[in-house]
Design a protein around this motif. Structure first.
Motif, short mmCIF file in Angstrom:
data_model
loop_
_atom_site.label_atom_id
_atom_site.label_comp_id
_atom_site.label_asym_id
_atom_site.label_seq_id
_atom_site.Cartn_x
_atom_site.Cartn_y
_atom_site.Cartn_z
N GLY A 13 59.82 67.35 -21.95
CA GLY A 13 60.07 68.80 -21.95
C GLY A 13 59.37 69.42 -23.29
O GLY A 13 58.41 68.77 -23.50
N PRO A 14 59.75 70.80 -23.59
CA PRO A 14 59.06 71.62 -24.22
C PRO A 14 58.89 71.05 -25.74
O PRO A 14 59.81 70.34 -26.27
N ASN A 15 57.61 71.24 -26.15
CA ASN A 15 57.23 71.11 -27.61
C ASN A 15 57.07 69.58 -27.88
O ASN A 15 56.13 69.31 -28.82
N LEU A 16 57.16 68.67 -27.00
CA LEU A 16 56.95 67.24 -27.02
C LEU A 16 55.51 67.02 -27.08
O LEU A 16 55.02 66.03 -27.40
N ASN A 17 54.62 67.96 -26.56
CA ASN A 17 53.24 68.07 -26.66
C ASN A 17 52.61 68.00 -28.01
O ASN A 17 51.58 67.39 -28.40
N LEU A 18 53.46 68.24 -28.86
CA LEU A 18 53.18 68.43 -30.15
C LEU A 18 53.51 67.20 -31.01
O LEU A 18 53.58 67.44 -32.29
N GLU B 198 57.23 68.55 -37.21
CA GLU B 198 58.30 67.91 -37.78
C GLU B 198 58.10 66.38 -37.64
O GLU B 198 59.23 65.70 -37.17
N PRO B 199 57.21 65.77 -38.53
CA PRO B 199 57.06 64.48 -38.34
C PRO B 199 58.14 63.50 -39.30
O PRO B 199 58.41 62.43 -38.75
N GLU B 200 58.84 64.41 -40.05
CA GLU B 200 59.94 63.76 -40.77
C GLU B 200 61.22 63.59 -39.75
O GLU B 200 62.04 62.79 -40.23
N ILE B 201 61.01 64.31 -38.69
CA ILE B 201 62.02 64.02 -37.73
C ILE B 201 61.65 63.33 -36.51
O ILE B 201 62.52 62.10 -36.16
N ARG C 93 54.82 62.71 -17.33
CA ARG C 93 54.46 64.09 -17.20
C ARG C 93 55.09 64.89 -18.34
O ARG C 93 56.31 64.55 -18.72
N GLN C 94 54.66 65.99 -18.97
CA GLN C 94 55.12 66.74 -20.00
C GLN C 94 54.96 68.41 -19.31
O GLN C 94 53.95 68.73 -18.86
N SER C 95 55.97 69.25 -19.64
CA SER C 95 55.73 70.62 -19.51
C SER C 95 56.87 71.49 -20.56
O SER C 95 57.92 70.79 -20.96
N ASN C 96 56.26 72.65 -20.86
CA ASN C 96 56.89 73.51 -21.66
C ASN C 96 57.72 74.41 -20.81
O ASN C 96 58.45 75.19 -21.30
N HIS C 97 57.89 74.04 -19.69
CA HIS C 97 58.26 75.35 -18.42
C HIS C 97 59.40 74.76 -17.99
O HIS C 97 59.45 73.60 -17.03
N GLU C 98 60.51 75.21 -18.05
CA GLU C 98 61.85 74.77 -17.25
C GLU C 98 61.81 74.52 -15.58
O GLU C 98 61.96 73.58 -15.37
N GLY C 99 61.19 75.50 -15.10
CA GLY C 99 61.00 75.60 -13.51
C GLY C 99 60.27 74.31 -12.97
O GLY C 99 60.47 73.74 -12.30
#
Length: 149
Positions: free
Chosen positions: A12-17, A22-25, A52-58
């Motif tokens: 899901g969202p932000n996992l592309n980053l 937040e590398p400490e987490i 697959r990864q998406s920042n979009h819920e739909g």
């Protein structure tokens, strides 16, 4: 085992980053690293994966619905949508394949709003707090479910 449909691995969202955010987490492992880890693990189990990864819920909901016909199992890290998405919950409730909810961090050691999951009630199992190893463990679990049932 090769006749099985692939295991969907949805992020899901932000996992592309990952690796930057937040590398400490979350550590320094990138999403591309996770995709390779998952692909390699799947290969040792005789499984295929579709990452697959998406920042979009739909879009995540659409992929979950697609999994009804095209996947043998689902590994899902819904990220922030874990705590808020009734739409993802409802899509998951339509599946009759194994669903493993994965979180890199231990959501119960974090902010209180992260302690509730809309995914868990419709997941086969939950893995959290074990870092990216959780993805490999999720594939192990799905493999075991598919080969013993």
């Amino acid at each position: 085992m090769s006749s099985l449909k692939p295991i969907y691995v949805l992020n899901g969202p932000n996992l592309n980053l990952l690796g930057q955010r937040e590398p400490e987490i979350y550590g320094r492992t990138t999403l591309a690293d996770i995709d390779k880890l998952v692909s390699d693990k799947a290969g040792t189990l005789g499984l295929a994966v579709d990452c697959r990864q998406s920042n979009h819920e739909g879009e995540l909901v659409t992929w979950i619905q697609e999994a009804r016909e095209k996947a043998s199992g689902l590994v899902l890290n819904a990220a922030a949508y874990t705590h808020t998405s009734i739409a993802i919950h409802d899509a998951l409730a339509t599946l009759d394949i194994p669903v493993i909810e994965v979180h890199i961090s231990n959501i119960f050691k974090r902010e209180s709003f992260r302690h509730h999951s809309t995914v868990s009630p419709v997941a086969t199992g939950v893995i959290c707090g074990l870092g990216v190893t959780g993805y490999e463990l999720a594939l192990d679990a799905i493999h075991r479910i598919l080969t013993t049932n």
